[in-house]
Design an enzyme around this catalytic site. Structure first.
Site, PDB file in Angstrom:
ATOM      1  CG  HIS A  16      -1.689   3.641   4.312  1.00  0.00           C
ATOM      2  ND1 HIS A  16      -2.972   3.338   4.715  1.00  0.00           N
ATOM      3  CD2 HIS A  16      -1.136   2.461   3.920  1.00  0.00           C
ATOM      4  CE1 HIS A  16      -3.187   2.036   4.573  1.00  0.00           C
ATOM      5  NE2 HIS A  16      -2.082   1.493   4.097  1.00  0.00           N
ATOM      6  CB  SER A  72      -0.928   0.013   1.215  1.00  0.00           C
ATOM      7  OG  SER A  72      -1.896  -0.996   1.105  1.00  0.00           O
TER       8      SER A  72
END
Length: 276
Positions: free
Chosen positions: A182, A128
């Site tokens: 993230h 991610s």
């Protein structure tokens, strides 16, 4: 039997991937299969801050390739393929390898330092971070061409901010996801797009030398869907930097500086949790 346009679009996107995108997806799949046989595979390759500080430097490179479970790897692949394949097609196979390295190492180092600062040792893993870095890159590119997008008839937002909304949405819907992982991936993507991480873009001379060496052994033709730098240049966007797009940039910005060729935008997909 007629195929729907949506199915055909999926086939076109996932059916013929450029070389490094295919390799990355293959490695992620293989490592997941190996993890079903032995959980130690994930433990050895995930980003464990304490382990990194005690000699596990390799984890700064390997953590995007391992995942927690089937759904984690599935959704990460689904989100990564559109942005990574588009990035490789316009950046080139060799240069993409260098970018993925820095898109892994830089957020990983920051994550480890943050963990050390706050006396935390939360293990993180998954692709991610790469997804958010590439989303930020393409969002900046889109912003240089189209400054705003409309959420509805009355609400508009800066195009560059769309990955930020994705980040907040995932944090809200999946509170157990690695928000910091993230975020660091997102910031690195913005920094790269604005030209603040020039080291992540391999020098043209080095790319040429590597490609020349591969060509000597006919590997550029043998490797399926290898994207040469010359071929990639045809997909790059030409931006007139004399027009103020509202984004701070310099002459080294790979997003905003003119690089030749005709490009296309590829801001697609959203991330899955980077860690647990």
């Amino acid at each position: 039997m007629m195929r729907s346009p949506q199915l055909q679009a999926l086939k076109d996107r996932y059916g013929a991937l450029p070389y490094i995108t295919t390799v990355v997806v293959g490695i992620m799949g293989l490592l997941y299969c190996f993890s079903l046989l032995s959980s130690s595979v994930t433990k050895v390759l995930a980003l464990n801050p304490s382990a990194v500080l005690h000699g596990g430097i390799h984890r700064l490179i390997t953590y995007p390739l391992v995942h927690q479970d089937f759904f984690h790897v599935f959704f990460n692949v689904f989100a990564l393929v559109p942005v990574l394949s588009s990035f490789e097609e316009e950046t080139g196979t060799v240069a993409t390898v260098g970018c993925l390295y820095f898109f892994s190492v830089i957020p990983g180092v920051v994550y480890v330092l943050t963990s050390l600062l706050f006396s935390s040792n939360v293990v993180t893993l998954g692709a991610s971070g790469w997804v958010f870095s590439l989303m930020a890159y393409f969002a900046l590119k889109d912003y240089a061409v189209r400054q705003t997008i409309y959420l509805n008839q009355s609400i508009q937002i800066p195009t560059w901010s769309t990955p930020v909304l994705t980040l907040l949405l995932i944090a809200l819907l999946l509170p157990g996801s690695s928000f910091w992982g993230h975020l660091y991936g997102l910031l690195v993507g913005y920094a790269y797009g604005l030209g603040y991480i020039p080291v992540a873009r391999l020098p043209a001379q080095l790319v040429y030398k590597v490609e020349s060496t591969l060509s000597q052994y006919n590997l550029t033709r043998a490797l399926p869907r290898f994207v040469s730098d010359e071929s990639a240049s045809k997909h790059r966007v030409v931006i007139d930097t004399t027009v103020d797009a509202g984004v701070p940039s310099g002459g080294t910005s790979p997003v905003l500086a003119p690089v030749g060729g005709v490009g296309r935008s590829a801001f697609n997909g959203q991330g899955r949790p980077l860690g647990v």
